[in-house]
Design an enzyme around this catalytic site. Structure first.
Site, mmCIF file in Angstrom:
data_model
loop_
_atom_site.group_PDB
_atom_site.id
_atom_site.type_symbol
_atom_site.label_atom_id
_atom_site.label_comp_id
_atom_site.label_asym_id
_atom_site.label_seq_id
_atom_site.Cartn_x
_atom_site.Cartn_y
_atom_site.Cartn_z
ATOM 1 C CG LEU A 33 66.577 -56.881 35.702
ATOM 2 C CD1 LEU A 33 66.348 -58.228 36.363
ATOM 3 C CD2 LEU A 33 65.677 -55.822 36.323
ATOM 4 C CG HIS A 34 71.071 -51.345 36.526
ATOM 5 N ND1 HIS A 34 70.862 -50.952 37.824
ATOM 6 C CD2 HIS A 34 70.228 -50.589 35.771
ATOM 7 C CE1 HIS A 34 69.976 -49.989 37.860
ATOM 8 N NE2 HIS A 34 69.554 -49.755 36.625
ATOM 9 C CG HIS A 37 66.922 -53.084 38.334
ATOM 10 N ND1 HIS A 37 67.649 -52.810 37.206
ATOM 11 C CD2 HIS A 37 65.808 -52.319 38.269
ATOM 12 C CE1 HIS A 37 67.010 -51.905 36.472
ATOM 13 N NE2 HIS A 37 65.887 -51.591 37.097
ATOM 14 N N GLY A 147 63.793 -47.729 44.037
ATOM 15 C CA GLY A 147 65.131 -47.134 44.128
ATOM 16 C C GLY A 147 65.074 -45.640 44.415
ATOM 17 C CE LYS A 149 68.545 -44.157 38.098
ATOM 18 N NZ LYS A 149 67.571 -43.484 37.197
ATOM 19 C CD GLN A 153 59.273 -44.762 39.841
ATOM 20 O OE1 GLN A 153 58.931 -44.594 38.691
ATOM 21 N NE2 GLN A 153 60.102 -45.722 40.206
HETATM 22 O O1 PAF Z 1 61.134 -47.355 38.114
HETATM 23 C C1 PAF Z 1 60.696 -48.099 37.221
HETATM 24 O O2 PAF Z 1 61.393 -48.954 36.679
HETATM 25 C C2 PAF Z 1 59.246 -47.938 36.755
HETATM 26 O O3 PAF Z 1 58.854 -46.600 36.796
HETATM 27 C C3 PAF Z 1 58.253 -48.830 37.549
HETATM 28 C C4 PAF Z 1 58.229 -48.452 39.018
HETATM 29 C C5 PAF Z 1 58.658 -50.284 37.398
HETATM 30 C C6 PAF Z 1 56.847 -48.644 36.983
HETATM 31 O O4 PAF Z 1 56.769 -49.003 35.658
#
Ligand code: PAF
Length: 285
Positions: A33-34, A37, A147, A149, A153
């Protein structure tokens, strides 16, 4: 903070929270984590009374030649950070509970996933949507935060949630940057000192793109300017530079609607991504 490993226990706890009238915010992560997050966690906590974070390095979203084995694992440090953010529950599933022997079901979102990162990482989004769908079913949050970035996704997850009628609100949080404006990423740790120095070219190129867009520049000129700045960093290797509609991820034809400038650049084996929404062009121009 409770640390829960079993999916069925998380579902029970969320049901109890909801019975007590508490809304539940969820931030799925792969750990290491940074501050990026932590800002998503802060966002989840401003809108929801309870906050659940998951840490799970999802094997199905890594390609065969990617960094699954070396992906940073920093659980002890992550737990300290989550406790300092007053997260209520850390969900820490293992591979056996997520993908037990005989596991056979995958979620795919077509269209949005065969461009940009999906083109370079063909199985990646299938892994992401499968695990996020599973996590949402297990945690059953009111809101889940992702996020910006990873803009593609977030768009893919929003589409999956809409298409599958998953009862959750998807929120996104802004990109958090290091002091020199490199977007925070767990993968920045892989960069050598020289690569890390040159990685500022991503942000610089996007700022130039924004400036050209503000001055009513053409899409082709914006793309060329990005390419030139990234190519001026000797260790950078462009994976893609795309100007797309941020909802459909289709190549933008003009600047009358929103245009996302999205880039992916290799430094050695490390692939960095970044993006910026360009200012709209008015119809008079
Ligand atoms: O963005 C991420 O860290 C990953 O793709 C996620 C959303 C936790 C799924 O594994």
């Amino acid at each position: 903070m409770l640390v829960i490993k079993k999916p069925e226990e998380i579902s029970e706890l969320t049901a109890e929270f909801k019975k007590l009238g508490h809304s539940v915010g969820f931030v799925p992560t792969m750990g290491a984590l940074h501050a990026g997050h932590l800002s998503l966690i802060k966002q989840a906590k401003t809108n929801c009374e309870k906050c659940i974070v998951s840490i799970y390095i999802n094997p199905t979203q890594f390609g065969p030649d990617e960094d699954l084995e070396t992906y940073p694992r920093k659980l002890a440090k992550d737990i300290v950070l989550l406790e300092s953010e007053e997260v209520d529950i850390l969900f820490l599933p293992d591979n056996e509970s997520m993908y037990p022997e005989g596991y056979n079901t995958f979620v795919t979102v077509s269209g949005l996933t065969n461009v940009l990162c999906g083109k370079s990482r063909p199985e990646h989004f299938k892994g992401v949507t499968t695990i996020v769908c599973k996590l949402l079913n297990i945690v059953q949050p009111d809101t889940a935060v992702f996020g910006e970035k990873d803009f593609q996704q977030a768009a893919v997850i929003k589409k999956m949630v809409k298409d599958l009628n998953i009862p959750v609100i998807i929120e996104t949080g802004s990109i958090i940057r290091e002091a020199d404006n490199v977007a925070m990423s767990s993968r920045n740790k892989y960069l050598s000192t020289e690569e890390r120095k040159q990685a500022v070219c991503l942000y610089k190129s996007l700022q130039t793109a924004k400036k050209i867009a503000e001055d009513s520049g053409k899409l082709a000129d914006i793309k060329e300017a990005i390419r030139k700045i990234i190519n001026s960093a000797p260790l950078a290797n462009i994976d893609y530079i795309e100007l797309v509609d941020p909802c459909t991820m289709k190549t933008a034809e003009n600047r009358h609607g929103d245009v996302l400038a999205a880039i992916a650049v290799f430094f050695g084996k490390t692939r960095l991504i970044d993006n910026i929404l360009l200012p709209r062009q008015s119809h008079q121009e």
